[in-house]
Design a protein around this motif. Structure first.
Motif, short mmCIF file in Angstrom:
data_model
loop_
_atom_site.label_atom_id
_atom_site.label_comp_id
_atom_site.label_asym_id
_atom_site.label_seq_id
_atom_site.Cartn_x
_atom_site.Cartn_y
_atom_site.Cartn_z
N ALA A 122 -10.80 -3.36 4.22
CA ALA A 122 -9.48 -2.80 3.92
C ALA A 122 -9.55 -1.27 3.88
N LEU A 137 -0.08 -8.34 2.95
CA LEU A 137 -1.22 -8.72 2.11
C LEU A 137 -0.71 -9.20 0.76
N GLU A 148 -3.34 -12.07 4.67
CA GLU A 148 -4.71 -11.89 4.17
C GLU A 148 -4.63 -11.55 2.68
N VAL A 208 -1.26 -2.92 8.23
CA VAL A 208 -0.73 -3.60 7.03
C VAL A 208 0.56 -2.88 6.65
N GLN A 249 2.59 -9.14 14.97
CA GLN A 249 1.63 -8.69 13.95
C GLN A 249 1.08 -7.32 14.32
N GLY A 264 2.83 -5.04 11.88
CA GLY A 264 1.92 -5.09 10.75
C GLY A 264 1.98 -6.42 10.03
N VAL A 303 2.29 -5.04 0.64
CA VAL A 303 1.36 -5.67 -0.30
C VAL A 303 2.20 -6.29 -1.42
#
Ligand code: PDD
Length: 300
Positions: free
Chosen positions: A191, A139, A174, A256, A132, A136, A259
């Motif tokens: 964020a 989301l 998340e 992150v 992680q 990353g 997405v």
């Protein structure tokens, strides 16, 4: 580690720690909380967490909670009773909660003489994987269905719980909360995105919780010469950013890389995120080494 809880003046094993059924946190989510991080017996920005707890109480008119000095005495006792060692490899989180107290159920506030209900205990900090950290996390966007006073760290967390679970069920780490097309924050994180070398994040106010780690990241960015711009970012801008990351007490900076299943830029952890993550850890450690509040002379 023995999990000992402070409950309204008493120190008991967690499985014996109870609040009444008519505690207002149970029936009305009428309470506030804090989560702070300890490395061995050293706290990370405890002063900021205690201050935010006091502010959350003040914003809801919850009176009579311990003052910061009293919390520090409670925390010192919990560290001892829980057997938390002077060991930097031993990481815990401290959970604190203050509710408006226990009283016969009524939407109206109970009499002013009703004492608040105060709880605190340590738990082992959740660990994040090297994968992680280096690769990353993903989301999943969710509508931000929370109330309009997200600056209060209230235990009224159901919209956040539902959003986090929906993100998890869709394979995400998340939820990225979006209100009126604007990215506000994560369900339990702040964020950020990076554009043209600058870090962008939502301004303070009722739409977000101003995270203590967000503040640490601002200070670390200033030291590292990285510009931070407080401005609302649309969802479209966020997913088109050069880089993205989250902050929170338990994770510091978490990169992150996608997405809703689509990569951010190349899908790799970006250079600004990596620099900031290192700067945050450096600053945290510098502050920790200078903090001997709950440690003894000669200890690591
Ligand atoms: N969550 N935004 C929200 C909505 C949060 O719940 C949190 C923290 C943050 C990050 O704040 P901080 O940096 O002070 O941890 C932002 C905690 C960890 C929780 O609910 O467990």
């Amino acid at each position: 580690m023995r999990v000992v809880a402070y409950v309204n003046g008493h120190y008991v094993d967690l499985d014996k720690a109870v609040v009444p059924v008519e505690d207002r946190s149970c029936q009305f989510a009428d309470g506030v909380y804090e989560v702070s991080r300890f490395i061995g017996r050293r706290p990370v920005r405890l002063g900021e967490h205690l201050q935010r707890l006091e502010e959350s109480c003040a914003l809801l008119g919850i009176k009579g909670a311990p003052a910061a000095e009293d919390w520090r005495r409670i925390i010192a006792r919990l560290l001892d009773d829980s057997g938390i060692p002077h060991d930097n490899a031993f990481e815990t989180i401290l959970y604190q909660q203050v509710s408006r107290g226990a009283a016969p159920r009524s939407h109206l506030f109970p009499p002013a003489s009703t004492p608040p209900s105060c709880v605190a205990y340590f738990r082992i900090k959740p660990a994040y994987t090297a994968k992680q950290r280096s690769g990353g996390v993903a989301l999943i966007s969710q509508p931000d269905e929370r109330w309009n006073r997200c600056n209060i760290k209230s235990v009224c967390l159901l919209p956040s719980v539902l959003a986090k679970q929906a993100a998890h069920d869709a394979g995400g780490f998340e939820a990225l909360l979006v209100r009126d097309g604007i990215v506000t924050e994560g369900s339990s994180t702040n964020a950020f995105c990076v554009r043209g070398g600058k870090i962008l994040t939502h301004p303070d106010g009722p739409r977000i919780l101003s995270g203590v780690t967000r503040g640490l990241a601002f200070d670390a960015a200033a030291l590292a010469g990285i510009e931070v711009v407080l401005q609302p970012v649309t969802f479209q801008e966020y997913i088109a950013a050069d880089e993205a990351f989250l902050t929170s007490t338990t994770m510091n900076v978490m990169p992150v890389t996608s997405v809703d299943g689509k990569p951010i830029a190349t899908g790799a952890v970006g250079p600004v995120t990596s620099r900031l993550a290192a700067a945050v850890d450096d600053l945290m450690w510098r502050e920790l080494r200078a903090n001997r509040e709950f440690t003894c002379a000669g200890e690591p």
